[in-house]
Structures are given as C-alpha cells and as structure tokens.
Write an enzyme that holds these catalytic residues in place. Structure first.
Site, mmCIF file in Angstrom:
data_model
loop_
_atom_site.group_PDB
_atom_site.id
_atom_site.type_symbol
_atom_site.label_atom_id
_atom_site.label_comp_id
_atom_site.label_asym_id
_atom_site.label_seq_id
_atom_site.Cartn_x
_atom_site.Cartn_y
_atom_site.Cartn_z
ATOM 1 N N CYS A 21 94.080 -4.769 109.847
ATOM 2 C CA CYS A 21 92.841 -5.210 109.202
ATOM 3 C C CYS A 21 92.357 -6.547 109.734
ATOM 4 O O CYS A 21 91.259 -6.994 109.385
ATOM 5 C CB CYS A 21 93.049 -5.279 107.687
ATOM 6 S SG CYS A 21 93.126 -3.639 106.930
ATOM 7 N N LYS A 24 88.896 -6.488 111.574
ATOM 8 C CA LYS A 24 87.633 -6.280 110.872
ATOM 9 C C LYS A 24 86.576 -7.268 111.359
ATOM 10 O O LYS A 24 86.886 -8.403 111.733
ATOM 11 C CB LYS A 24 87.815 -6.505 109.363
ATOM 12 C CG LYS A 24 88.290 -5.292 108.586
ATOM 13 C CD LYS A 24 88.220 -5.576 107.093
ATOM 14 C CE LYS A 24 88.516 -4.350 106.265
ATOM 15 N NZ LYS A 24 88.399 -4.625 104.820
ATOM 16 N N ASP A 54 82.373 -2.466 97.600
ATOM 17 C CA ASP A 54 83.566 -1.905 96.977
ATOM 18 C C ASP A 54 84.412 -1.150 97.993
ATOM 19 O O ASP A 54 84.048 -1.013 99.167
ATOM 20 C CB ASP A 54 83.177 -1.003 95.807
ATOM 21 C CG ASP A 54 84.134 -1.136 94.628
ATOM 22 O OD1 ASP A 54 85.346 -1.297 94.870
ATOM 23 O OD2 ASP A 54 83.659 -1.094 93.478
ATOM 24 N N ASP A 72 88.907 4.340 106.919
ATOM 25 C CA ASP A 72 89.472 3.098 107.436
ATOM 26 C C ASP A 72 90.258 3.414 108.700
ATOM 27 O O ASP A 72 90.987 4.414 108.753
ATOM 28 C CB ASP A 72 90.390 2.439 106.404
ATOM 29 C CG ASP A 72 90.368 0.920 106.498
ATOM 30 O OD1 ASP A 72 90.423 0.405 107.630
ATOM 31 O OD2 ASP A 72 90.286 0.256 105.455
ATOM 32 N N ASP A 95 92.326 2.851 99.507
ATOM 33 C CA ASP A 95 90.991 2.687 98.941
ATOM 34 C C ASP A 95 90.691 3.729 97.864
ATOM 35 O O ASP A 95 89.901 3.473 96.952
ATOM 36 C CB ASP A 95 89.933 2.757 100.036
ATOM 37 C CG ASP A 95 89.920 1.508 100.911
ATOM 38 O OD1 ASP A 95 90.413 0.469 100.448
ATOM 39 O OD2 ASP A 95 89.407 1.573 102.040
ATOM 40 N N HIS A 144 88.875 14.010 114.113
ATOM 41 C CA HIS A 144 88.090 13.904 115.343
ATOM 42 C C HIS A 144 88.825 12.988 116.305
ATOM 43 O O HIS A 144 89.463 12.012 115.894
ATOM 44 C CB HIS A 144 86.697 13.342 115.048
ATOM 45 C CG HIS A 144 85.790 13.325 116.243
ATOM 46 N ND1 HIS A 144 85.349 14.476 116.855
ATOM 47 C CD2 HIS A 144 85.257 12.295 116.941
ATOM 48 C CE1 HIS A 144 84.565 14.159 117.890
ATOM 49 N NE2 HIS A 144 84.503 12.844 117.955
#
Length: 352
Positions: A21, A24, A54, A72, A95, A144
């Site tokens: 993360c 990001k 959110d 994510d 999430d 994918h």
C-alpha cells in the site's frame, strides 16, 4: 527464461518502485484527480459511493441484502511470491470486512513481466492469493491478466451485508471511543526488508499481521454501538483517521502511547528505515493534524506509515467498548487496543 528457472530471477521487490500500500497515489494528489471527475447523480440504491473515500462501494439489492464491491492491487512488498500473493489478497478482502460485509467471491487482477519472471514464480503468487481466499471461504471465480513492466497482483472482492449493518467510515460521534485492531509498522518493516536489514523474526511478524484477515468486521457491524468502521492502509493511521473525522464532522483524538506497534519497529525507525510514502502522506494532510510539542520526526513517520493489510479502526459508544474488544479477542486479535476518542469539532486529528 526457462519456465521453472527461478534461481536467475531478480528479487520481486527490486522490480517495483513502491511496495504494498506504500505505492498508493498520495492522498492530496488523489483528491485533485477525483475533483476532476464529473459529478453524476447518485442512485438511491447506492448506499456507499465516493463521497467520504470509504473502503468499498455498497449497492442495495433488496431489503435484506446489499452488495459490497471493492478492488485493491499493488506491487510486491516481499520477495517470496506465495507470501506476496497472500498479502495482496488479504488486503483486498479486508475492504469487504471493513464495511461490515462477508466476502462471497473474488476476481484476480494480474499484471506480470512475463519475460522476467518464470511461470513458476507467477504461479506461486496466484497460489498465495488463492490460499488467502480459501481462508476467507471464497473462490477466485475469474480475473484478468496483462503483461506489465512491474509485477502487480490483487483482487476484485465482493461481499454481502444487510443494508442496516453497513458500517461507513463517516459515522463517528462525539463521545465515541476509538479502537485499533492491528499494530502499526508494516511500511517500516518493508523498508528494512527491501534493504536486506529485516531479520527472520521481524519478517515472521510482518507476514503474520499482513496475512491476518480482518474477520471481526461483520461481528463488529452487528453491534449497535459501533458507529464507524474503516481499515488502516496506505494513507497511514493519520490519513484514515482523518477521513473518518472529516466524514463524520467531528475531531478524533489519539493517545499516541496507547497505539499498538509491532515489536521491532521503533528500533528500525531509529536506524532510519522509513518509506517515501510516509512523507508524501504528511505533505498531503499534515495541515489538518495537531501534534504535541516535541513530537519526534520518526514518530511522525510512524503515524503516517503506509499499512499494508492493516487493522480495523472502530469508533464506538463507550458502552460498547468491552463488547468490541471481546469480539477482537474472539477472532484472535490480541493486540487490539483503545487508542483515543471522538470529540466535537470540524474534522481534525489531534495527537496527544
């Protein structure tokens, strides 16, 4: 490259400019990008959209069910391909839990430099992701793939929740108590790992927390006194607490000495292991954070440290604290702790 020749491959973390993360887009830049998007009418069945940043979108299906949808993905935070897959998948599924939902299935998102990594290594990444999904009780039902310069892996995660049990990041109320489910420090550990300075015990602690599914989410959402819920990820504790404060229209006050931190993190901080993302996070939102006099720079780096597959941040009535901590304990989150409170205000974060 031979399909099974893993010995000649580079370290996974050497192929990514930012891991987990920590890669990001900085929150300030992201806000500018989202402001440029056209404002569209919000359908009445869209219970959660982009308004308060959110963790997932939520769409009401009927009076008893709402669909939780999120995605994510990121670049490697560790070099072991199976561990990378597990961490990325766990982070994505989180999430769904953070909205109070129960996951039902996932779709894999896979971008790999197929001329650099063997099929064996790529297969191990996918196996790790599938293992995390199996632990959550869901199938990988599709996905994918693309050939990309940097290795990328993640999920689209889908879940279900009763419309009345959706828990947003924007429901905190003055007088609420704040509870954090996991200790901080994954960004700092990943910085040490990338430089070859993380010992086996530190690596084991990092894997244990980043692959731990946030399963308390649905049980927490069932508690009437739980008013807001989010997970702490790439924007750090400060960034996600600020999102809660702004969305709720109140201030959050965090007692810094009560925040759980992984065991060796402060030692690594003292040796200068921080991520570039922690500085970008502070530049994006630091003006809305009040720090105590003498708050050290390395402590600020921990406050803004990007968490990969981080813990749940709960805002609940004082009368619900014991039940919230009991739920965390029942799900084997032994380090969950009360870290502060919500007070009347205009959406600031106060560290004391």
């Amino acid at each position: 490259m031979n399909d099974t020749d893993t010995a000649a491959e580079p370290r996974l973390t050497s192929l990514s400019h930012g891991g987990g993360c920590g890669c990001k887009i900085a929150p300030g830049v992201l806000s500018e990008l989202l402001r440029a998007a056209p404002a569209l009418p919000v359908p009445p069945d869209l219970l959660v959209g982009t308004a308060t940043s959110d963790d997932a979108a939520v769409w009401r299906l009927n009076d008893e069910q709402a669909l939780v949808a999120t995605t994510d993905f990121f670049m490697p935070i560790v070099d072991d391909p199976h561990d990378f897959g597990r961490i990325a998948a766990t982070n994505a599924i989180s999430d769904v839990y953070a909205m109070g939902g129960r996951p039902i299935m996932a779709l894999a998102l896979v971008g790999m430099p197929i001329s650099v990594l063997s099929r064996t290594t790529i297969g191990r990444i996918l196996e790790g992701g599938a293992a995390a999904c199996a632990a959550a009780g869901i199938p990988v039902a599709g996905g994918h793939t693309i050939d990309s310069v940097e290795p990328i892996y993640g999920l689209v995660a889908l879940g279900l929740v009763h419309p009345d049990r959706v828990r947003k990041n924007a429901g905190a109320r003055p007088g609420d108590v704040l509870v954090l489910g996991k200790p901080l420090g994954t960004g700092i550990l990943s910085a040490a790992l990338k430089k070859g300075q993380l010992d086996p015990a530190g690596y084991a602690e990092m894997i244990a927390t980043t692959t731990k599914l946030n399963t308390p989410g649905p049980d927490l959402a069932a508690v009437e006194g739980v008013h807001a819920l989010t997970d702490v990820t790439g924007f750090g504790l400060a960034g996600h607490a600020l999102e809660m404060a702004r969305g709720s229209g109140c201030d959050l006050r965090i007692d810094w000495d009560r925040v759980p931190v992984m065991s060796i993190v402060r030692g690594l901080l003292g040796r200068g292991f921080v991520t570039g993302a922690s500085g970008r996070n502070w530049d994006s939102y630091g003006a809305a954070v009040d720090l105590p006099q003498g708050f050290a720079d390395h402590e600020r780096a921990l406050l803004t440290d990007p968490q990969t597959s981080g813990g749940l941040l709960v805002s609940c009535a004082a009368t619900a604290v014991d039940e919230v901590l009991s739920i965390f304990a029942r799900h084997d989150f032994q380090t969950a702790a009360v870290i502060g409170e919500a007070t009347a205000g205009a959406g600031r974060l106060v560290i004391r």
